[in-house]
Scaffold this active site. Structure first.
Site, PDB file in Angstrom:
ATOM      1  N   HIS A  15      59.466  21.570  19.065  1.00 21.49           N
ATOM      2  CA  HIS A  15      59.524  21.390  20.511  1.00 21.49           C
ATOM      3  C   HIS A  15      58.458  22.248  21.186  1.00 21.49           C
ATOM      4  O   HIS A  15      57.772  23.056  20.553  1.00 21.49           O
ATOM      5  CB  HIS A  15      60.921  21.733  21.059  1.00 21.49           C
ATOM      6  CG  HIS A  15      61.262  23.191  21.060  1.00 21.49           C
ATOM      7  ND1 HIS A  15      62.358  23.702  21.725  1.00 21.49           N
ATOM      8  CD2 HIS A  15      60.663  24.266  20.482  1.00 21.49           C
ATOM      9  CE1 HIS A  15      62.405  25.017  21.542  1.00 21.49           C
ATOM     10  NE2 HIS A  15      61.398  25.384  20.801  1.00 21.49           N
ATOM     11  N   CYS A  34      57.589  29.918  22.509  1.00 19.93           N
ATOM     12  CA  CYS A  34      58.082  28.538  22.605  1.00 19.93           C
ATOM     13  C   CYS A  34      57.268  27.722  23.608  1.00 19.93           C
ATOM     14  O   CYS A  34      57.478  26.519  23.739  1.00 19.93           O
ATOM     15  CB  CYS A  34      59.569  28.515  22.956  1.00 19.93           C
ATOM     16  SG  CYS A  34      60.639  28.814  21.524  1.00 19.93           S
ATOM     17  N   HIS A  40      55.965  23.792  17.990  1.00 22.60           N
ATOM     18  CA  HIS A  40      56.287  24.607  16.816  1.00 22.60           C
ATOM     19  C   HIS A  40      57.692  24.222  16.394  1.00 22.60           C
ATOM     20  O   HIS A  40      58.442  23.609  17.156  1.00 22.60           O
ATOM     21  CB  HIS A  40      56.256  26.104  17.189  1.00 22.60           C
ATOM     22  CG  HIS A  40      57.204  26.396  18.289  1.00 22.60           C
ATOM     23  ND1 HIS A  40      56.891  26.215  19.606  1.00 22.60           N
ATOM     24  CD2 HIS A  40      58.504  26.768  18.252  1.00 22.60           C
ATOM     25  CE1 HIS A  40      57.943  26.483  20.350  1.00 22.60           C
ATOM     26  NE2 HIS A  40      58.938  26.815  19.568  1.00 22.60           N
ATOM     27  N   HIS A  42      61.626  24.917  14.487  1.00 20.14           N
ATOM     28  CA  HIS A  42      62.714  25.866  14.223  1.00 20.14           C
ATOM     29  C   HIS A  42      63.630  25.283  13.160  1.00 20.14           C
ATOM     30  O   HIS A  42      63.797  24.066  13.078  1.00 20.14           O
ATOM     31  CB  HIS A  42      63.557  26.112  15.480  1.00 20.14           C
ATOM     32  CG  HIS A  42      62.845  26.850  16.556  1.00 20.14           C
ATOM     33  ND1 HIS A  42      62.533  28.185  16.474  1.00 20.14           N
ATOM     34  CD2 HIS A  42      62.380  26.435  17.767  1.00 20.14           C
ATOM     35  CE1 HIS A  42      61.907  28.571  17.581  1.00 20.14           C
ATOM     36  NE2 HIS A  42      61.795  27.524  18.387  1.00 20.14           N
ATOM     37  N   ASP A  80      67.089  15.779  13.727  1.00 22.44           N
ATOM     38  CA  ASP A  80      66.413  16.282  12.523  1.00 22.44           C
ATOM     39  C   ASP A  80      65.025  15.667  12.355  1.00 22.44           C
ATOM     40  O   ASP A  80      64.855  14.446  12.461  1.00 22.44           O
ATOM     41  CB  ASP A  80      67.270  15.968  11.293  1.00 22.44           C
ATOM     42  CG  ASP A  80      66.785  16.701  10.057  1.00 22.44           C
ATOM     43  OD1 ASP A  80      66.315  17.854  10.177  1.00 22.44           O
ATOM     44  OD2 ASP A  80      66.878  16.116   8.960  1.00 22.44           O
ATOM     45  N   HIS A  81      64.050  16.532  12.109  1.00 25.61           N
ATOM     46  CA  HIS A  81      62.654  16.122  11.930  1.00 25.61           C
ATOM     47  C   HIS A  81      62.095  15.372  13.134  1.00 25.61           C
ATOM     48  O   HIS A  81      61.286  14.457  12.999  1.00 25.61           O
ATOM     49  CB  HIS A  81      62.481  15.286  10.645  1.00 25.61           C
ATOM     50  CG  HIS A  81      62.509  16.132   9.401  1.00 25.61           C
ATOM     51  ND1 HIS A  81      63.679  16.642   8.888  1.00 25.61           N
ATOM     52  CD2 HIS A  81      61.520  16.564   8.594  1.00 25.61           C
ATOM     53  CE1 HIS A  81      63.411  17.339   7.799  1.00 25.61           C
ATOM     54  NE2 HIS A  81      62.107  17.326   7.608  1.00 25.61           N
ATOM     55  N   GLU A 131      68.825  29.254  16.868  1.00 27.46           N
ATOM     56  CA  GLU A 131      67.444  28.777  16.848  1.00 27.46           C
ATOM     57  C   GLU A 131      66.586  29.630  15.911  1.00 27.46           C
ATOM     58  O   GLU A 131      65.749  29.104  15.170  1.00 27.46           O
ATOM     59  CB  GLU A 131      66.883  28.813  18.267  1.00 27.46           C
ATOM     60  CG  GLU A 131      65.511  28.178  18.412  1.00 27.46           C
ATOM     61  CD  GLU A 131      64.942  28.410  19.796  1.00 27.46           C
ATOM     62  OE1 GLU A 131      64.754  27.424  20.515  1.00 27.46           O
ATOM     63  OE2 GLU A 131      64.691  29.576  20.159  1.00 27.46           O
TER      64      GLU A 131
HETATM   65 NI    NI Z   1      60.873  27.332  20.206  1.00 22.42          NI
END
Ligand code: NI
Length: 143
Positions: A15, A34, A40, A42, A80-81, A131
Site C-alpha cells: 500500500h 508508509c 511497500h 507488510h 492477500d497479494h 502491520e
Molecule cells: Ni505501510
C-alpha cells in the site's frame, strides 16, 4: 461456561498512505515510511477473537473450519497479494491505515457472520490487525 478463542491469520499486501489534499511534507510527516511514493509491503497478522458458550456435545465454542472459511473468503482472498490502494475498493479513497483495515475487516465479517457460523455462532468480540512488529491495532466490539 463461556470462553474466548483467538485465531490468527496471515496475509501480505502492499500500500501507500497518502492524502491528496495534503502537501508532500505533511504526508511524509503524518505517514512516515508508509508514504514512500512507490508503495511497500507488510506481512499482516489478523487475530479474530470470539466469545461464546461451549457446545457440550462437541466441546467446542466455535467451528474453526467455518470461521476459517469465512475469514479466508472475506479477508484473505480480498487482501492477500494485493496493492490495497488500487485492488481493494474500500481503500481507493480511504487510507489503508491499520485502524481503517480493522474496521473494514469488522464490516466484512459482521455482514456474513450469522450465515457463515449459524444460529449458535459465538460473538465476534475483538479484531487485531498487526502491520509490523511495532504496530498493531485492536478493535474491541464489546463495551
Ligand atoms: Ni505501510
Amino acid at each position: 461456561m463461556t470462553v474466548r478463542i483467538t485465531r490468527n491469520y496471515r496475509f501480505v499486501a502492499s500500500h501507500r498512505l497518502h492524502l491528496d489534499h495534503l502537501s508532500e511534507e505533511a504526508n511524509q510527516k503524518l505517514f512516515g515510511k508508509c508514504n514512500n511514493p512507490y508503495g511497500h509491503g507488510h506481512n499482516y497478522v489478523v487475530s479474530i477473537t470470539v466469545h461464546g458458550p461451549i457446545d457440550e456435545r462437541t466441546g467446542l465454542a466455535v467451528s474453526v473450519a467455518d470461521l476459517d472459511t469465512l475469514v479466508r473468503r472475506e479477508v484473505i482472498d480480498r487482501y492477500d497479494h494485493r496493492y490495497l490502494n488500487f485492488d481493494v475498493a474500500e481503500f481507493a479513497s480511504v487510507p489503508s491505515t491499520t485502524e481503517n483495515m480493522a474496521f473494514a475487516i469488522r464490516d466484512h465479517l459482521q455482514a456474513n457472520w450469522q450465515t457463515a457460523l449459524g444460529p449458535n455462532a459465538p460473538r465476534l468480540v475483538d479484531i487485531k490487525v498487526q502491520e509490523t512488529k511495532r504496530n498493531s491495532v485492536a478493535l474491541s466490539l464489546i463495551s
